[in-house]
Design a protein around this motif. Structure first.
Motif, PDB file in Angstrom:
ATOM      1  N   GLY A   1      -4.780  78.261  87.298  1.00 27.57           N
ATOM      2  CA  GLY A   1      -3.784  79.044  88.023  1.00 27.57           C
ATOM      3  C   GLY A   1      -4.049  80.527  87.969  1.00 27.57           C
ATOM      4  N   GLN A   2      -5.307  80.889  87.634  1.00 33.69           N
ATOM      5  CA  GLN A   2      -5.741  82.280  87.464  1.00 33.69           C
ATOM      6  C   GLN A   2      -4.961  83.015  86.374  1.00 33.69           C
ATOM      7  N   LYS A   3      -4.302  82.233  85.515  1.00 32.98           N
ATOM      8  CA  LYS A   3      -3.585  82.814  84.388  1.00 32.98           C
ATOM      9  C   LYS A   3      -3.748  81.917  83.167  1.00 32.98           C
ATOM     10  N   LYS A   4      -3.489  82.503  82.002  1.00 36.17           N
ATOM     11  CA  LYS A   4      -3.564  81.779  80.740  1.00 36.17           C
ATOM     12  C   LYS A   4      -2.545  82.390  79.796  1.00 36.17           C
ATOM     13  N   VAL A   5      -2.380  81.757  78.644  1.00 34.81           N
ATOM     14  CA  VAL A   5      -1.586  82.341  77.567  1.00 34.81           C
ATOM     15  C   VAL A   5      -2.534  82.695  76.435  1.00 34.81           C
ATOM     16  N   GLY A   6      -2.527  83.980  76.065  1.00 33.90           N
ATOM     17  CA  GLY A   6      -3.393  84.457  75.000  1.00 33.90           C
ATOM     18  C   GLY A   6      -2.606  85.141  73.905  1.00 33.90           C
ATOM     19  N   ASN A   7      -3.297  85.920  73.098  1.00 34.01           N
ATOM     20  CA  ASN A   7      -2.698  86.591  71.941  1.00 34.01           C
ATOM     21  C   ASN A   7      -2.012  85.619  70.994  1.00 34.01           C
ATOM     22  N   LEU A   8      -2.620  84.451  70.872  1.00 27.71           N
ATOM     23  CA  LEU A   8      -2.095  83.463  69.936  1.00 27.71           C
ATOM     24  C   LEU A   8      -2.718  83.726  68.565  1.00 27.71           C
ATOM     25  N   TYR A   9      -2.160  84.703  67.870  1.00 23.74           N
ATOM     26  CA  TYR A   9      -2.686  85.040  66.558  1.00 23.74           C
ATOM     27  C   TYR A   9      -1.551  85.450  65.624  1.00 23.74           C
ATOM     28  N   GLN A  10      -1.736  85.144  64.356  1.00 19.19           N
ATOM     29  CA  GLN A  10      -0.797  85.514  63.293  1.00 19.19           C
ATOM     30  C   GLN A  10       0.653  85.269  63.695  1.00 19.19           C
ATOM     31  N   GLY A  11       0.932  84.017  63.967  1.00 17.15           N
ATOM     32  CA  GLY A  11       2.284  83.612  64.324  1.00 17.15           C
ATOM     33  C   GLY A  11       2.502  83.398  65.801  1.00 17.15           C
ATOM     34  N   GLY A  12       1.543  83.746  66.621  1.00 16.51           N
ATOM     35  CA  GLY A  12       1.650  83.486  68.051  1.00 16.51           C
ATOM     36  C   GLY A  12       1.709  81.995  68.330  1.00 16.51           C
ATOM     37  N   LYS A  13       2.580  81.605  69.260  1.00 12.02           N
ATOM     38  CA  LYS A  13       2.789  80.185  69.501  1.00 12.02           C
ATOM     39  C   LYS A  13       3.142  79.954  70.964  1.00 12.02           C
ATOM     40  N   LEU A  14       2.568  78.903  71.535  1.00 18.45           N
ATOM     41  CA  LEU A  14       2.862  78.472  72.896  1.00 18.45           C
ATOM     42  C   LEU A  14       3.465  77.081  72.845  1.00 18.45           C
ATOM     43  N   THR A  15       4.617  76.907  73.481  1.00 17.99           N
ATOM     44  CA  THR A  15       5.253  75.594  73.539  1.00 17.99           C
ATOM     45  C   THR A  15       5.436  75.175  74.992  1.00 17.99           C
ATOM     46  N   PHE A  16       4.823  74.044  75.339  1.00 17.15           N
ATOM     47  CA  PHE A  16       5.044  73.432  76.645  1.00 17.15           C
ATOM     48  C   PHE A  16       6.341  72.643  76.565  1.00 17.15           C
ATOM     49  N   ASN A  17       7.305  72.962  77.422  1.00 20.75           N
ATOM     50  CA  ASN A  17       8.581  72.241  77.458  1.00 20.75           C
ATOM     51  C   ASN A  17       8.592  71.210  78.590  1.00 20.75           C
ATOM     52  N   ASP A  18       9.430  70.206  78.424  1.00 23.94           N
ATOM     53  CA  ASP A  18       9.646  69.191  79.471  1.00 23.94           C
ATOM     54  C   ASP A  18       8.351  68.480  79.862  1.00 23.94           C
ATOM     55  N   VAL A  19       7.619  68.042  78.851  1.00 24.76           N
ATOM     56  CA  VAL A  19       6.462  67.188  79.091  1.00 24.76           C
ATOM     57  C   VAL A  19       6.972  65.752  79.113  1.00 24.76           C
ATOM     58  N   VAL A  20       6.987  65.158  80.277  1.00 22.65           N
ATOM     59  CA  VAL A  20       7.675  63.884  80.472  1.00 22.65           C
ATOM     60  C   VAL A  20       6.679  62.722  80.548  1.00 22.65           C
ATOM     61  N   VAL A  21       6.937  61.664  79.748  1.00 27.16           N
ATOM     62  CA  VAL A  21       6.157  60.427  79.821  1.00 27.16           C
ATOM     63  C   VAL A  21       7.108  59.244  79.866  1.00 27.16           C
ATOM     64  N   ASP A  22       6.640  58.141  80.415  1.00 32.20           N
ATOM     65  CA  ASP A  22       7.491  56.960  80.576  1.00 32.20           C
ATOM     66  C   ASP A  22       7.609  56.126  79.313  1.00 32.20           C
ATOM     67  N   ARG A  23       6.561  56.131  78.500  1.00 36.00           N
ATOM     68  CA  ARG A  23       6.536  55.271  77.319  1.00 36.00           C
ATOM     69  C   ARG A  23       6.200  56.080  76.072  1.00 36.00           C
ATOM     70  N   ALA A  24       6.737  55.642  74.955  1.00 34.00           N
ATOM     71  CA  ALA A  24       6.384  56.258  73.679  1.00 34.00           C
ATOM     72  C   ALA A  24       4.981  55.810  73.276  1.00 34.00           C
ATOM     73  N   GLY A  25       4.272  56.672  72.573  1.00 27.04           N
ATOM     74  CA  GLY A  25       2.942  56.313  72.103  1.00 27.04           C
ATOM     75  C   GLY A  25       2.100  57.541  71.841  1.00 27.04           C
ATOM     76  N   THR A  26       0.840  57.307  71.493  1.00 27.73           N
ATOM     77  CA  THR A  26      -0.112  58.387  71.258  1.00 27.73           C
ATOM     78  C   THR A  26      -0.879  58.657  72.545  1.00 27.73           C
ATOM     79  N   TYR A  27      -0.773  59.882  73.008  1.00 29.42           N
ATOM     80  CA  TYR A  27      -1.428  60.275  74.247  1.00 29.42           C
ATOM     81  C   TYR A  27      -2.605  61.199  73.934  1.00 29.42           C
ATOM     82  N   LEU A  28      -3.696  60.973  74.621  1.00 35.71           N
ATOM     83  CA  LEU A  28      -4.855  61.842  74.452  1.00 35.71           C
ATOM     84  C   LEU A  28      -4.734  62.971  75.472  1.00 35.71           C
ATOM     85  N   VAL A  29      -4.221  64.103  75.003  1.00 34.49           N
ATOM     86  CA  VAL A  29      -3.919  65.240  75.873  1.00 34.49           C
ATOM     87  C   VAL A  29      -5.160  66.112  76.029  1.00 34.49           C
ATOM     88  N   LYS A  30      -5.537  66.351  77.279  1.00 34.18           N
ATOM     89  CA  LYS A  30      -6.694  67.200  77.547  1.00 34.18           C
ATOM     90  C   LYS A  30      -6.240  68.651  77.592  1.00 34.18           C
TER      91      LYS A  30
END
Length: 598
Positions: A497-526
């Motif tokens: 999207g020609q953008k990213k999230v950076g400056n993830l250092y010394q407490g920097g954190k990115l949280t993806f919200n509303d990641v929706v899946v139909d079934r519970a389980g272990t997903y291999l996230v790329k």
């Protein structure tokens, strides 16, 4: 369809186009009966033998006249004959003489009247041309070595004349302050703004070509070789050698060494046929190598370079010393892993072993035609598709739709390693062939898991029989995500999207919200990310305890790569977080979450 202009291609793409076009043009123009011709230089990674591993070792009996004394005419000819009889039919055809051929037993240099390196008469009594002639008589190619710059011993008092350059002396080719260069500061830096400078490199190239050499390792090159700064920038030297070799009319493979700066990858691609991406693999101990010093470093250092290799120039991981058993200093599992990485990385396959004393297991590694074919195929190098954790999976998609897949357990104890087909981009069944054992293993659903010994590996060709992976993408910069600490959105031309999230250092954190899946389980996230060096991040879901994963370097801060990480999700909406903790994490472009768990 209109062909793209080659002027719009990067150097690597342009070189590949030219090499392939020349090959195709020749094949079309010459009748089949006359089509025997040398391949373009470095159309494939070169294969052969090099003297340095045995020169540098303390193994009993190798250097009986003192350090580096293994290098003699007799020993080179002995290894030449062994290469011709044992390995030539598998594609090994270069015999490379490394540092010291112009040194006496005390490492004192010898030069001719024009300041060019001269063979030491005790080491090479017949001279370098005679040695090359013997190598050629066996149907092999001859390689030789020089350090970058004007060696201090060649300078003399500055009055040494330059061959075929009237009025030029050694004082006319270097900086007046005699600043040093190369990885050991053993040479004066050449000033290529001075007209006599190119003449000296021309004189060296003409000498080597006249002797009949087919390969030159130019060593101590910077930026790299442990040095940086203008004094150690040898790009102009490498360009001068490229020009000088062309002027000889002899095809000579130019290899630059060592630990070269990734920021100058385009220069190495433009002027050379290969570049050492790391330090010496040799341990300088009582064996040739050891796992910790420095075979295992390559798993960390290779990923950044994988996109730079191709026909015309390759990433050089250094000598492949897997043939001598106890002399190598490795377990059988380590020897196989070593050979596996070199093959999938498309590194030159040149061994530094004593070819007269190969053991049966070493022969099986060096002569496995399935594995050699991976290295020589022309397909892209493999790179990690999982984080650089102790258990790793590397893969590359081949031109025929198959995948080369390697499993590595880099831990000091046995462990299972799994390759999930979702990380390759498909689901369902796939047939698997074991390349080391020449065995078709049959069909596997969704993944293959192998129990591996410490430092062990497996190497497969995977042929998909299932369907393309369905996944949902989530951009890191999406407004619904949560950024904590220093984390911030930044531009990124290479990102989706020609953008990213950076400056993830010394407490920097990115949280993806509303990641929706139909079934519970272990997903291999790329995870698509950018990282100029290898960096860890703690990945967690739904505020649970996280797992720290090390993300391999992408080479620079403008290149995107992907790895897949397992994340446990619940049915419905989830959060997925990337936390730098107290360190520095990679920048994140996006994630892709499969429709179904693994």
């Amino acid at each position: 369809m209109r062909s793209p202009s080659t002027s719009a291609l990067p150097v690597r793409g342009l070189r590949t186009v030219l090499v392939l076009a020349l090959t195709a043009a020749f094949a079309a123009a010459v009748p089949a009966a006359q089509a025997e011709t040398p391949a373009p230089i470095a159309a494939k990674p070169y294969m052969g033998w090099s003297s340095w591993s045995m020169q540098s070792s303390k193994y009993p009996g190798l250097n009986d006249k003192g350090d580096y004394s293994y290098l003699t005419e007799a020993n080179v000819l002995k290894q030449t004959d062994a290469l011709a009889s044992k390995l030539k039919k598998y594609g090994y055809d270069y015999v490379n003489i490394d540092a010291g051929w112009w040194m006496d037993w005390n490492w004192k240099q010898g030069y001719d009247q024009y300041g060019r390196q001269k063979a030491d008469p005790a080491r090479f009594p017949s001279g370098m041309k005679a040695v090359a002639d013997h190598i050629h008589a066996k149907g092999l190619k001859a390689g030789i070595y020089l350090p970058v710059g004007l060696e201090k011993g060649a300078y003399g008092d500055g009055s040494t004349p330059i061959w075929n350059a009237d009025g030029c002396t050694t004082a006319d080719i270097v900086y007046p302050d005699l600043r040093t260069t190369n990885g050991w500061d053993s040479s004066y830096k050449i000033d290529f703004d001075r007209p006599c400078a190119q003449k000296y490199i021309d004189s060296q190239a003409q000498l080597l070509a006249g002797w009949g050499y087919d390969f030159l390792k130019l060593d101590g090159v910077g930026p790299g070789s442990g040095k940086s700064g203008d004094q150690y920038d040898n790009v102009a030297d490498v360009a001068a050698w490229h020009k000088a070799i062309a002027a000889t009319g002899r095809p000579i493979h130019l290899e630059a060494s060592w630990s070269l700066d990734f920021g100058h990858a385009a220069d190495w691609q433009k002027y050379t046929n290969g570049w050492r991406i790391d330090t010496d693999v040799e341990c300088y101990c009582n064996t040739l190598v050891s796992w910790e010093n420095s075979v295992d470093d390559r798993w960390d250092d290779t990923p950044a370079w994988t996109g730079e290799a191709g026909p015309g120039g390759w990433n050089d991981l250094d000598s492949l010393d897997v043939g001598n058993g106890a002399m190598d200093g490795l377990t059988k599992a380590e020897r196989q892993s070593y050979a596996t990485l070199w093959a999938i990385a498309k590194s030159p396959l040149f061994t530094g072993d004593d070819l007269t004393k190969l053991d049966d297991y070493g022969v099986s590694l060096l002569t496995n035609r399935d594995v050699i074919a991976i290295d020589q195929s022309g397909n892209p190098p493999a790179r990690p598709i999982t984080p650089s954790d102790p258990q790793q999976v590397w893969a590359a998609k081949n031109a025929d739709g198959t995948y080369t897949v390697a499993l590595f357990n880099l831990a000091d104890s046995p462990s299972a390693v799994t390759a999930d087909w979702t990380a390759l981009g498909f689901t369902g069944k796939a047939s698997v062939r074991d390349l080391w054992n020449h065995e078709n293993l049959g069909s596997f659903q969704n993944k293959i898991t192998e129990a591996l010994p410490a430092h062990g590996s497996r190497l497969f060709t995977v042929t998909p029989k299932g369907s393309a992976l369905a996944a949902t993408g989530y951009e890191a910069e999406a407004s619904g995500n949560t950024l904590s600490g220093n984390a911030s959105v930044a531009g990124c031309d290479a990102c989706s999207g020609q953008k990213k999230v950076g400056n993830l250092y010394q407490g920097g954190k990115l949280t993806f919200n509303d990641v929706v899946v139909d079934r519970a389980g272990t997903y291999l996230v790329k995870v698509a990310y950018i990282s100029g060096d290898s960096r860890p991040a703690v990945v967690s879901a739904n505020s649970g305890s996280g797992t720290s994963h090390k993300f391999p370097s992408t080479g620079d801060w403008g290149t995107v790569a992907t790895v897949s990480v397992p994340v446990v999700l619940k049915a419905g909406a989830n959060t997925i977080s990337f936390d730098s903790g107290s360190g520095y994490a990679p920048d994140v472009d996006r994630i892709d979450v499969p429709k179904s768990p693994r």
